[in-house]
Scaffold this active site. Structure first.
Site, PDB file in Angstrom:
ATOM      1  N   GLY A  13     -16.211   2.955   3.417  1.00  0.00           N
ATOM      2  CA  GLY A  13     -14.861   3.604   3.471  1.00  0.00           C
ATOM      3  C   GLY A  13     -14.145   3.247   2.420  1.00  0.00           C
ATOM      4  O   GLY A  13     -12.797   3.584   2.348  1.00  0.00           O
ATOM      5  N   HIS A  60      -6.915  -5.724   2.177  1.00  0.00           N
ATOM      6  CA  HIS A  60      -5.784  -4.942   2.946  1.00  0.00           C
ATOM      7  C   HIS A  60      -5.382  -6.377   3.782  1.00  0.00           C
ATOM      8  O   HIS A  60      -6.231  -6.901   4.574  1.00  0.00           O
ATOM      9  CB  HIS A  60      -6.291  -4.047   3.935  1.00  0.00           C
ATOM     10  N   ASN A  70     -12.972  -2.964   2.609  1.00  0.00           N
ATOM     11  CA  ASN A  70     -14.180  -1.763   2.776  1.00  0.00           C
ATOM     12  C   ASN A  70     -14.633  -1.876   1.325  1.00  0.00           C
ATOM     13  O   ASN A  70     -14.202  -2.092   0.193  1.00  0.00           O
ATOM     14  CB  ASN A  70     -13.045  -0.541   2.528  1.00  0.00           C
ATOM     15  N   HIS A 109     -11.957  -0.850  -6.996  1.00  0.00           N
ATOM     16  CA  HIS A 109     -11.300  -2.019  -7.649  1.00  0.00           C
ATOM     17  C   HIS A 109     -11.148  -3.201  -6.305  1.00  0.00           C
ATOM     18  O   HIS A 109     -10.281  -2.548  -5.491  1.00  0.00           O
ATOM     19  CB  HIS A 109     -10.000  -1.613  -8.346  1.00  0.00           C
ATOM     20  N   HIS A 119     -10.126  -5.150  -3.218  1.00  0.00           N
ATOM     21  CA  HIS A 119      -8.885  -5.434  -2.642  1.00  0.00           C
ATOM     22  C   HIS A 119      -9.075  -5.621  -1.312  1.00  0.00           C
ATOM     23  O   HIS A 119      -9.698  -5.363  -0.581  1.00  0.00           O
ATOM     24  CB  HIS A 119      -7.965  -3.978  -2.804  1.00  0.00           C
ATOM     25  N   ASP A 126       0.793  -1.185   0.039  1.00  0.00           N
ATOM     26  CA  ASP A 126       0.093   0.042  -0.058  1.00  0.00           C
ATOM     27  C   ASP A 126       1.053   1.167  -0.078  1.00  0.00           C
ATOM     28  O   ASP A 126       1.933   1.255   0.693  1.00  0.00           O
ATOM     29  CB  ASP A 126      -0.997  -0.112   1.189  1.00  0.00           C
ATOM     30  N   HIS A 161     -11.012  -6.349 -13.168  1.00  0.00           N
ATOM     31  CA  HIS A 161     -11.745  -5.349 -12.726  1.00  0.00           C
ATOM     32  C   HIS A 161     -12.960  -5.661 -12.105  1.00  0.00           C
ATOM     33  O   HIS A 161     -14.010  -6.121 -12.736  1.00  0.00           O
ATOM     34  CB  HIS A 161     -11.949  -4.334 -13.488  1.00  0.00           C
TER      35      HIS A 161
HETATM   36  P1  5GP Z   1      -9.747   1.571   0.335  1.00  0.00           P
HETATM   37  O1  5GP Z   1      -9.950   2.862   1.218  1.00  0.00           O
HETATM   38  O2  5GP Z   1     -10.389   1.693  -1.037  1.00  0.00           O
HETATM   39  O3  5GP Z   1     -10.108   0.127   1.027  1.00  0.00           O
HETATM   40  O4  5GP Z   1      -8.184   1.341   0.422  1.00  0.00           O
HETATM   41  C1  5GP Z   1      -7.564   1.963  -0.898  1.00  0.00           C
HETATM   42  C2  5GP Z   1      -5.966   1.935  -0.524  1.00  0.00           C
HETATM   43  O5  5GP Z   1      -5.416   2.004  -1.933  1.00  0.00           O
HETATM   44  C3  5GP Z   1      -5.385   2.902   0.433  1.00  0.00           C
HETATM   45  O6  5GP Z   1      -4.984   2.359   1.652  1.00  0.00           O
HETATM   46  C4  5GP Z   1      -4.478   3.529  -0.401  1.00  0.00           C
HETATM   47  O7  5GP Z   1      -3.523   4.141   0.383  1.00  0.00           O
HETATM   48  C5  5GP Z   1      -4.101   2.688  -1.449  1.00  0.00           C
HETATM   49  N1  5GP Z   1      -3.530   3.225  -2.707  1.00  0.00           N
HETATM   50  C6  5GP Z   1      -4.220   4.238  -3.248  1.00  0.00           C
HETATM   51  N2  5GP Z   1      -3.642   4.439  -4.461  1.00  0.00           N
HETATM   52  C7  5GP Z   1      -2.640   3.621  -4.545  1.00  0.00           C
HETATM   53  C8  5GP Z   1      -1.450   3.473  -5.608  1.00  0.00           C
HETATM   54  O8  5GP Z   1      -1.588   4.006  -6.512  1.00  0.00           O
HETATM   55  N3  5GP Z   1      -0.660   2.531  -5.314  1.00  0.00           N
HETATM   56  C9  5GP Z   1      -0.671   1.870  -4.197  1.00  0.00           C
HETATM   57  N4  5GP Z   1       0.234   0.812  -3.865  1.00  0.00           N
HETATM   58  N5  5GP Z   1      -1.479   1.982  -3.188  1.00  0.00           N
HETATM   59  C10 5GP Z   1      -2.602   2.670  -3.462  1.00  0.00           C
HETATM   60 ZN    ZN Z   2      -9.768  -1.943 -11.889  1.00  0.00          ZN
END
Ligand code: 5GP
Ligand code: ZN
Length: 112
Positions: free
Chosen positions: A92, A101, A86, A97, A99, A30, A46
């Site tokens: 949140g 964590h 999330n 896309h 993912h 991240d 996707h």
């Molecule tokens: P979400 O809030 O959607 O569950 O988490 C998205 C995560 O993607 C965040 O923790 C953010 O730091 C990470 N993130 C967003 N853009 C990028 C990117 O361009 N590269 C990487 N490696 N992580 C990203």
């Molecule tokens: Zn995507």
């Protein structure tokens, strides 16, 4: 979909700190870690959110979760780790896309 940042990472069009890749799944660090180790596991295809998963995605979801402890172990999280998905704006989610964590170590900051 073509503006999707994680699709671009999956396609190799944007750099990422890749830690795992197979034909269906990619994992990378991240960019704003909220723990000493913070990895994201994404499907290469996707899928916007967990709520968009269809019956045919069950094996893919299983693969992503199966990967979590393996990556955690490889990054020294022997005492355990956290997983987080999330889903939707109310959940949140910021990147639409799917993912997972995987994070732990140090003093994790809770993300609300
Ligand atoms: P979400 O809030 O959607 O569950 O988490 C998205 C995560 O993607 C965040 O923790 C953010 O730091 C990470 N993130 C967003 N853009 C990028 C990117 O361009 N590269 C990487 N490696 N992580 C990203
Ligand atoms: Zn995507």
């Amino acid at each position: 979909m073509n503006d999707c940042i994680f699709c671009k990472i999956a396609a190799g069009q944007l750099p990422s700190g890749k830690v795992y890749e197979d034909d269906e799944v990619l994992a990378f660090h991240d960019i704003h870690p909220f723990a000493r180790v913070h990895v994201l596991i994404i499907p290469k295809m996707h899928i916007a959110t967990l709520s968009d998963c269809l019956p045919e995605h069950q094996a893919l979801l299983g693969r992503m979760l199966w990967l979590a402890p393996r990556l955690a172990r490889e990054h020294g999280l022997d005492a355990g780790f956290k997983t987080l998905i999330n889903t939707g704006r109310g959940g949140g989610q910021e990147v639409f896309h799917l993912h997972v964590h995987v994070f732990g170590g140090g003093d994790p900051v809770r993300k609300s």
